[in-house]
Design a protein around this motif. Structure first.
Motif, short mmCIF file in Angstrom:
data_model
loop_
_atom_site.label_atom_id
_atom_site.label_comp_id
_atom_site.label_asym_id
_atom_site.label_seq_id
_atom_site.Cartn_x
_atom_site.Cartn_y
_atom_site.Cartn_z
N GLU A 40 0.82 -1.21 0.00
CA GLU A 40 0.00 0.00 0.00
C GLU A 40 0.86 1.26 0.00
O GLU A 40 0.72 2.16 0.83
CB GLU A 40 -0.99 -0.01 1.17
N LEU A 41 1.77 1.31 -0.99
CA LEU A 41 2.67 2.44 -1.16
C LEU A 41 2.41 3.12 -2.49
O LEU A 41 1.90 2.51 -3.43
CB LEU A 41 4.13 1.97 -1.14
N THR A 149 15.84 1.42 -11.98
CA THR A 149 15.10 2.62 -11.58
C THR A 149 15.16 2.81 -10.07
O THR A 149 15.18 1.85 -9.31
CB THR A 149 13.63 2.53 -12.03
N TRP A 150 15.20 4.07 -9.69
CA TRP A 150 15.14 4.46 -8.28
C TRP A 150 13.86 5.26 -8.09
O TRP A 150 13.61 6.22 -8.84
CB TRP A 150 16.34 5.33 -7.91
N SER A 151 13.06 4.88 -7.12
CA SER A 151 11.79 5.57 -6.86
C SER A 151 11.74 6.07 -5.43
O SER A 151 12.31 5.45 -4.53
CB SER A 151 10.61 4.62 -7.09
N LEU A 152 11.05 7.18 -5.25
CA LEU A 152 10.74 7.68 -3.92
C LEU A 152 9.40 7.08 -3.55
O LEU A 152 8.43 7.21 -4.30
CB LEU A 152 10.67 9.21 -3.94
N VAL A 153 9.33 6.38 -2.41
CA VAL A 153 8.09 5.73 -1.99
C VAL A 153 7.58 6.33 -0.69
O VAL A 153 8.36 6.80 0.15
CB VAL A 153 8.26 4.20 -1.84
N TRP A 154 6.25 6.32 -0.55
CA TRP A 154 5.58 6.79 0.66
C TRP A 154 4.27 6.01 0.78
O TRP A 154 3.83 5.36 -0.16
CB TRP A 154 5.35 8.31 0.62
N ARG A 155 3.67 6.07 1.97
CA ARG A 155 2.44 5.32 2.23
C ARG A 155 1.28 5.90 1.42
O ARG A 155 1.07 7.11 1.37
CB ARG A 155 2.11 5.32 3.73
N ARG A 156 0.50 5.00 0.83
CA ARG A 156 -0.70 5.39 0.11
C ARG A 156 -1.67 6.02 1.12
O ARG A 156 -1.81 5.53 2.22
CB ARG A 156 -1.33 4.14 -0.51
N GLY A 157 -2.26 7.12 0.77
CA GLY A 157 -3.19 7.80 1.65
C GLY A 157 -2.50 8.65 2.71
O GLY A 157 -3.13 9.06 3.68
N GLU A 158 -1.22 8.91 2.54
CA GLU A 158 -0.46 9.72 3.51
C GLU A 158 -1.14 11.08 3.71
O GLU A 158 -1.42 11.78 2.74
CB GLU A 158 0.98 9.93 3.01
#
Length: 185
Positions: A40-41, A149-158
């Motif tokens: 869920e990111l 690839t490098w991605s910046l990830v964060w929690r979905r619905g942050e």
């Protein structure tokens, strides 16, 4: 974990898991779409590394991906993300897979494997800036060109607006041209 130049670096799959469990708000890592959904990111591309081959001698000409060897490491705790990427790349390109159990997908042990295998070996993104020994040479890879690839990830619905501000600022000028350059397909 492996040691970077002066810090300990967590593998991509561990970074994504730490964001999902809330111990980090953001992380830069390699991640696949199924991982984003399962954890869920959300993610945005922040950069790419064009991978290359390393081989014996001085021939720096391009090498077709199907003529490569790709190393997979038995240490899944450290190399799960690389192993998944490399195995898929090998399947798609016809490259040969060699399994190692010594951390030799990067660093000086990687170079030892190149010498032992005596053919072009795909480098690992953690070794992009390692100095190439004088008896070895870097070679571009084509048909297809491997891109990490490098991605910046964060929690979905942050809900934290600061997290979204960092995401927007950090990804504003991302260059994705390596994903569409000739030789990619």
């Amino acid at each position: 974990m492996w040691r970077g130049s002066d810090t300990w670096v967590m593998p991509s799959h561990a970074q994504a898991a730490r964001v999902a469990d809330g111990s980090l708000d953001l992380a830069i890592c390699w991640v696949e779409r199924p991982d984003l959904d399962a954890l869920e990111l959300d993610a945005r591309l922040v950069g790419t590394d064009r991978l290359y081959a390393v081989s014996m001698g001085q021939d720096a000409s391009p090498v077709e991906a199907g003529h490569l060897t790709v190393l997979l490491d038995s240490d899944e705790a450290s190399w799960s993300s690389w192993n998944r990427y490399a195995a898929e790349f090998a399947r798609e390109s016809g490259a040969r897979v060699v399994r190692v159990d010594d951390g030799g997908v990067t660093g000086s042990t990687f170079f030892d494997h190149v010498r032992r295998l005596r053919g072009p070996v795909l480098n690992n993104p953690k070794g992009q800036n390692d100095a190439t020994p004088s008896d070895l040479v870097r070679r571009p890879v084509i048909d297809p060109m491997p891109v990490w690839t490098w991605s910046l990830v964060w929690r979905r619905g942050e809900a934290n607006p600061s997290v979204h501000a960092v995401v927007d600022a950090f990804t504003a000028d991302t260059d994705a041209s390596a994903l569409t350059e000739p030789g990619r397909g």
